[in-house]
Motif scaffolding. Structure first.
Motif, PDB file in Angstrom:
ATOM      1  N   ARG A 229     -26.212  -5.642 -14.550  1.00 42.78           N
ATOM      2  CA  ARG A 229     -25.643  -4.455 -13.910  1.00 42.78           C
ATOM      3  C   ARG A 229     -24.137  -4.568 -13.741  1.00 42.78           C
ATOM      4  O   ARG A 229     -23.552  -3.983 -12.834  1.00 42.78           O
ATOM      5  N   GLY A 230     -23.511  -5.348 -14.601  1.00 46.85           N
ATOM      6  CA  GLY A 230     -22.049  -5.373 -14.644  1.00 46.85           C
ATOM      7  C   GLY A 230     -21.371  -5.885 -13.396  1.00 46.85           C
ATOM      8  O   GLY A 230     -20.199  -5.597 -13.170  1.00 46.85           O
ATOM      9  N   SER A 231     -22.098  -6.632 -12.578  1.00 45.87           N
ATOM     10  CA  SER A 231     -21.494  -7.155 -11.355  1.00 45.87           C
ATOM     11  C   SER A 231     -20.344  -8.088 -11.700  1.00 45.87           C
ATOM     12  O   SER A 231     -20.445  -8.912 -12.602  1.00 45.87           O
ATOM     13  N   ASN A 232     -19.249  -7.960 -10.946  1.00 46.14           N
ATOM     14  CA  ASN A 232     -18.117  -8.812 -11.286  1.00 46.14           C
ATOM     15  C   ASN A 232     -18.375 -10.263 -10.941  1.00 46.14           C
ATOM     16  O   ASN A 232     -17.823 -11.166 -11.557  1.00 46.14           O
ATOM     17  N   ARG A 233     -19.233 -10.487  -9.920  1.00 46.90           N
ATOM     18  CA  ARG A 233     -19.593 -11.881  -9.621  1.00 46.90           C
ATOM     19  C   ARG A 233     -20.386 -12.456 -10.787  1.00 46.90           C
ATOM     20  O   ARG A 233     -20.319 -13.647 -11.080  1.00 46.90           O
ATOM     21  N   TRP A 235     -20.021 -11.274 -13.978  1.00 45.21           N
ATOM     22  CA  TRP A 235     -19.051 -11.384 -15.086  1.00 45.21           C
ATOM     23  C   TRP A 235     -18.270 -12.681 -14.983  1.00 45.21           C
ATOM     24  O   TRP A 235     -17.925 -13.301 -15.984  1.00 45.21           O
ATOM     25  N   GLU A 239     -18.308 -15.075 -18.043  1.00 42.21           N
ATOM     26  CA  GLU A 239     -17.142 -15.403 -18.855  1.00 42.21           C
ATOM     27  C   GLU A 239     -16.932 -16.898 -18.964  1.00 42.21           C
ATOM     28  O   GLU A 239     -16.529 -17.401 -19.999  1.00 42.21           O
ATOM     29  N   PRO A 470      -5.583  -3.408 -15.985  1.00 40.12           N
ATOM     30  CA  PRO A 470      -5.414  -2.721 -14.699  1.00 40.12           C
ATOM     31  C   PRO A 470      -3.987  -2.266 -14.472  1.00 40.12           C
ATOM     32  O   PRO A 470      -3.738  -1.414 -13.627  1.00 40.12           O
TER      33      PRO A 470
ATOM     34  N   PRO B  32      -9.760   0.989 -14.231  1.00 38.99           N
ATOM     35  CA  PRO B  32      -9.672  -0.363 -13.671  1.00 38.99           C
ATOM     36  C   PRO B  32      -8.578  -0.498 -12.620  1.00 38.99           C
ATOM     37  O   PRO B  32      -8.750  -1.258 -11.657  1.00 38.99           O
ATOM     38  N   ALA B  33      -7.472   0.224 -12.794  1.00 40.37           N
ATOM     39  CA  ALA B  33      -6.367   0.059 -11.848  1.00 40.37           C
ATOM     40  C   ALA B  33      -6.792   0.464 -10.445  1.00 40.37           C
ATOM     41  O   ALA B  33      -6.552  -0.255  -9.464  1.00 40.37           O
ATOM     42  N   MET B  36      -9.151  -2.099  -8.997  1.00 36.92           N
ATOM     43  CA  MET B  36      -8.456  -3.321  -8.575  1.00 36.92           C
ATOM     44  C   MET B  36      -7.809  -3.136  -7.208  1.00 36.92           C
ATOM     45  O   MET B  36      -7.948  -3.975  -6.318  1.00 36.92           O
ATOM     46  N   ASP B  51     -19.586  -6.095  -3.934  1.00 36.20           N
ATOM     47  CA  ASP B  51     -19.384  -6.468  -5.330  1.00 36.20           C
ATOM     48  C   ASP B  51     -18.717  -5.325  -6.087  1.00 36.20           C
ATOM     49  O   ASP B  51     -18.795  -4.169  -5.666  1.00 36.20           O
ATOM     50  N   CYS B  52     -18.051  -5.683  -7.176  1.00 35.02           N
ATOM     51  CA  CYS B  52     -17.532  -4.674  -8.090  1.00 35.02           C
ATOM     52  C   CYS B  52     -18.436  -4.661  -9.307  1.00 35.02           C
ATOM     53  O   CYS B  52     -18.929  -5.710  -9.729  1.00 35.02           O
ATOM     54  N   HIS B  53     -18.647  -3.506  -9.876  1.00 38.64           N
ATOM     55  CA  HIS B  53     -19.460  -3.394 -11.083  1.00 38.64           C
ATOM     56  C   HIS B  53     -18.631  -2.693 -12.147  1.00 38.64           C
ATOM     57  O   HIS B  53     -18.111  -1.605 -11.913  1.00 38.64           O
ATOM     58  N   THR B  54     -18.515  -3.351 -13.291  1.00 39.86           N
ATOM     59  CA  THR B  54     -17.620  -2.827 -14.327  1.00 39.86           C
ATOM     60  C   THR B  54     -18.300  -2.895 -15.685  1.00 39.86           C
ATOM     61  O   THR B  54     -19.177  -3.729 -15.900  1.00 39.86           O
ATOM     62  N   PRO B  57     -15.487  -7.190 -18.275  1.00 43.66           N
ATOM     63  CA  PRO B  57     -14.764  -7.997 -17.291  1.00 43.66           C
ATOM     64  C   PRO B  57     -13.330  -7.516 -17.160  1.00 43.66           C
ATOM     65  O   PRO B  57     -12.617  -7.428 -18.152  1.00 43.66           O
ATOM     66  N   VAL B  58     -12.929  -7.168 -15.942  1.00 48.48           N
ATOM     67  CA  VAL B  58     -11.567  -6.670 -15.729  1.00 48.48           C
ATOM     68  C   VAL B  58     -10.679  -7.848 -15.358  1.00 48.48           C
ATOM     69  O   VAL B  58     -10.972  -8.602 -14.434  1.00 48.48           O
ATOM     70  N   HIS B  59      -9.620  -7.982 -16.092  1.00 44.60           N
ATOM     71  CA  HIS B  59      -8.721  -9.112 -15.909  1.00 44.60           C
ATOM     72  C   HIS B  59      -8.059  -9.049 -14.544  1.00 44.60           C
ATOM     73  O   HIS B  59      -7.450  -8.046 -14.196  1.00 44.60           O
ATOM     74  N   LEU B  61      -9.573  -9.193 -11.641  1.00 42.14           N
ATOM     75  CA  LEU B  61     -10.441  -8.687 -10.576  1.00 42.14           C
ATOM     76  C   LEU B  61     -11.002  -9.843  -9.736  1.00 42.14           C
ATOM     77  O   LEU B  61     -11.233  -9.690  -8.535  1.00 42.14           O
ATOM     78  N   ASP B  62     -11.199 -10.982 -10.365  1.00 39.14           N
ATOM     79  CA  ASP B  62     -11.705 -12.141  -9.629  1.00 39.14           C
ATOM     80  C   ASP B  62     -10.760 -12.498  -8.470  1.00 39.14           C
ATOM     81  O   ASP B  62     -11.204 -12.759  -7.355  1.00 39.14           O
ATOM     82  N   MET B  65     -10.891  -9.848  -5.769  1.00 38.27           N
ATOM     83  CA  MET B  65     -12.099  -9.946  -4.948  1.00 38.27           C
ATOM     84  C   MET B  65     -12.161 -11.261  -4.200  1.00 38.27           C
ATOM     85  O   MET B  65     -12.970 -11.425  -3.293  1.00 38.27           O
ATOM     86  N   ILE B  67     -12.976 -14.242  -5.604  1.00 33.91           N
ATOM     87  CA  ILE B  67     -14.133 -15.016  -6.057  1.00 33.91           C
ATOM     88  C   ILE B  67     -13.692 -16.449  -6.324  1.00 33.91           C
ATOM     89  O   ILE B  67     -12.700 -16.674  -7.022  1.00 33.91           O
TER      90      ILE B  67
END
Lengths: 516, 205
Positions: A229-233, A235, A239, A470, B32-33, B36, B51-54, B57-59, B61-62, B65, B67
């Motif tokens: 579900r595309g969660s960034n955690r 991702w 990655e 971004p 994405p902007a 972010m 959480d973010c859902h994309t 992977p958005v550069h 964003l970690d 957030m 993480i």
């Protein structure tokens, strides 16, 4: 923005193929043409799997491939029920078409891993357009490769002896043999390539799942999308894992063809026993693999309308790699010859003179002209960017690389140490049928893949678009310029590279949707 | 899933317990902007279960957030060492040992003298050790990644939300879960709206 039509080549009258091959220092060439919305990429890739009916050419190719699979099945069964005598093998030439095909197919696979792993580590973003189907090609090629050693062992029902399985005879494989290293190398290669391919595909399978309308599609894509579900955690770890896989696959791909070359280099046979073999085989594998990628990419992008994602620049880059690796292979050919003379080893010297002027002289010169001479045409940009010429040249490379393995294997064996045992290998119809059948198996698997799975890494391609950054200035600034679908046309114009445009993308005279 | 419009919903009035359990609040962004910038603020507001859902992977964003780096590589390194060890033991036992061990069944090694090489001929053992190291590392990298991510998981409140379907296409979401100690339906909803979300929506559990 979702109302924008999908920018398909066929939908635009008088559309010329966009050329993004020009070098413009300071501006990154666009990798996605005629699209500046993420949704357009999604639709363009998914329409292949979602269309009710594939193009007619797909059916034609599939029918041919499937009948060749039938031929393969017949030949393999005939071989198993009769014995390896149905091949043209004889006493000195105990390896011929079988191992030639094995090495050929393993080599084909290497381009996929190179694209997915090595180009990833080098941050070559253009890999995203081609990595998915190149990886698929790897897997299918390794399946074809694995078939040949499997059936050439003779007693196929004892092929499990290759693996260290505890058995009542307390009999173990002999781990000092390169043939056993091959079992582990190719087995690992297949497993890791498959995992790499599948992991890369999970987010795209989720895309297909979320777009699917039929129950079967929803279930099937949903099952293999694993609930992504595309969660960034997610991702974040994804990655990391992907980077690790790339870092692990890089030495793996180099080791696999090195180990394949050990099958020859570790033996004493003149013409095989050379230290140049591992790098020479790896370069040859990448050479043939890229030729196969281009051979598949050219019709696939045409047939499924993916010219905006597999652009001329991708093909141009691949042709450059073919040129480089072709030169490496040419260097290896000449170095082999030089060392055969320079070492002063009589048998080695004979083996090479015999290769070029002996009973298989024609095979040798086919190899040299296909692998060393014709790829030199790729020095010219006009040829690197001409679709029909590159397609023809890549077919030639495929043929040449098949002959390279044939030359190495058969000429060395046919005329070994004892002239009394010399012989000549002639293929039988079973040899030919099995070889053609393997192409059919490869084609069938590849066509099924094209039809039902995302042929292009959707998520990865999106991430290389300027819009994914971004810090990109956003759609609002560009919509006013009316630049939707125009991020290729203007980028090469000199005005675009003006310092103004570079400093603040979006404020330049061209609107700047394609600024990196 | 019923879409609950924020103003008319009885759900958010006075933060009463909803009839159906609330999973969280989902805010939609179009690029994405915006995501972010919003993610930065959600983190600064002190939320933990969000959480973010994309779609990709958005550069950066970690960092936005906050993480922490995963320990995955360390575990994979361990798997690689295990693979190497297994590779060595397998070959040394099967080709050089003359004793029996119990590996599901009793098995006996066979000291294999071949081409005058020593029984433990390390250079000849390296290819298999190397391949097993790669095999175990690669499989564990993927296996541990999915394990830590809690995947496969085929049912999830977000997956049954119609609007959320576009997360794999071209939409970006921030989801703040109701189990977060700072979660308070009406206030969190307003907070997300103020971040510039295009839509804000409740997600039922």
């Amino acid at each position: 923005m979702s109302s924008l039509p999908v920018n398909r080549q066929t939908a635009l009258p008088g559309f010329q193929e966009s050329d993004n091959t020009a070098e413009n220092p300071g501006v990154r060439a666009p990798l996605v043409l005629n699209m500046n919305r993420f949704g357009q990429v999604t639709r363009q890739v998914c329409q292949v799997a979602e269309s009710k009916k594939p193009p007619f050419a797909w059916y034609a190719a599939f029918t041919i491939s499937l009948s060749l699979v039938g031929l393969l099945g017949f030949c393999v069964n005939y071989l198993i029920f009769t014995g390896v005598g149905v091949w043209g093998l004889n006493n000195p030439v105990m390896w011929a078409f079988d191992i030639t095909n094995f090495v050929f197919w393993v080599g084909i696979g290497h381009a996929g891993t190179l694209i997915s792993a090595i180009l990833f580590l080098f941050r070559q973003k253009w890999r995203t357009g081609i990595n998915r189907f190149a990886e698929a090609m790897t897997i299918f090629a390794v399946i074809c490769a694995g078939l040949f050693p499997g059936i050439h062992v003779g007693r196929v029902w004892l092929a499990y002896w290759l693996f260290p399985i505890p058995n009542q005879m307390d009999m173990w494989p002999q781990f000092r043999s390169p043939l056993l290293w091959d079992v582990f190398a190719v087995g690992t290669y297949f497993t890791v390539s498959f995992v790499f391919w599948f992991v890369g595909m999970v987010p795209d399978l989720a895309t297909l799942r979320d777009r699917a309308t039929g129950r079967i599609q929803q279930f099937a894509y949903g099952l293999f999308a694993l609930g992504w579900r595309g969660s960034n955690r997610h991702w974040h770890r994804y990655e990391r894992a992907y980077l690790l896989l790339a870092a692990l696959s890089t030495p793996l791909v180099l080791s696999v063809h090195s180990v394949v070359s050990f099958d020859f280099a570790v033996s004493q046979v003149p013409g095989w026993h050379t230290t140049i073999f591992p790098p020479y085989f790896v370069a040859g594998a990448i050479f043939s693999g890229f030729a196969m990628v281009v051979t598949l990419a050219v019709p696939a992008r045409q047939l499924f309308g993916l010219k905006d994602l597999i652009t001329l620049r991708h093909l141009d880059n691949m042709n450059k790699i073919i040129l480089v690796t072709g030169c490496m292979v040419g260097y290896a050919y000449s170095m082999e010859f030089f060392i055969a003379w320079y070492s002063g080893a009589m048998y080695e010297g004979f083996a090479f003179i015999n290769r070029a002027f002996g009973q298989y002289w024609w095979a040798y010169w086919i190899m040299v002209s296909c692998n060393v001479i014709t790829p030199q045409l790729f020095w010219f940009k006009r040829i690197r960017t001409s679709i029909p010429i590159m397609f023809a040249l890549c077919l030639v490379v495929n043929i040449g690389m098949w002959f390279e393995r044939f030359v190495i294997i058969v000429t060395s064996l046919a005329n070994d140490f004892l002239p009394t045992s010399w012989d000549f290998f002639t293929p039988t119809w079973v040899d030919m049928g099995t070889m053609l059948g393997a192409f059919g198996l490869f084609g069938t698997l590849f066509l099924l893949f094209c039809r039902y799975l995302p042929m292009i890494a959707i998520a990865e391609v999106k991430a290389t678009m300027p819009q994914a950054n971004p810090h990109w200035s956003g759609y609002a600034a560009h919509d006013g310029h009316g630049h939707a679908g125009d991020n290729s046309g203007g980028w090469a114009k000199p005005s675009f590279a003006s310092p103004d445009a570079l400093r603040s993308p979006g404020s330049g005279p061209d609107g700047g949707p394609s600024a990196p | 899933m019923t879409t609950l419009s924020p103003t008319t919903s009885p759900l958010i009035q006075g933060n009463q317990i909803p009839r159906k359990r609330l999973y969280g609040i989902m805010a939609e962004f179009h690029d994405p902007a915006a995501l972010m910038a919003a993610a930065d603020k959600v983190r600064l507001a002190g939320f933990r279960w969000w959480d973010c859902h994309t779609p990709f992977p958005v550069h950066g964003l970690d960092q936005a957030m906050g993480i922490k780096r995963t320990i995955l590589p360390v575990l994979v390194f361990g798997a690689g060492l295990t693979g190497t060890t297994i590779g060595f033991c397998l070959q040394a036992f099967t080709n050089a040992a003359s004793f029996s061990i119990w590996a599901l069944v009793w098995v006996t090694g066979y000291p294999f003298l071949i081409s005058g090489k020593p029984l433990i001929s390390l250079p000849a053992f390296i290819p298999v050790m190397f391949e097993l190291a790669i095999l175990l590392s690669a499989l564990s990298a993927v296996g541990i990644m999915f394990l830590f991510n809690g995947l496969p998981r085929w049912n999830h409140p977000l997956l049954s939300n119609k609007r959320f379907l576009r997360v794999t296409d071209d939409r970006f979401f921030i989801v703040i879960e109701s189990r977060d100690p700072r979660f308070f339906a009406s206030r969190t909803e307003q907070f997300l709206k103020d971040l510039g979300a295009k839509t804000v929506e409740m997600v039922e559990a």
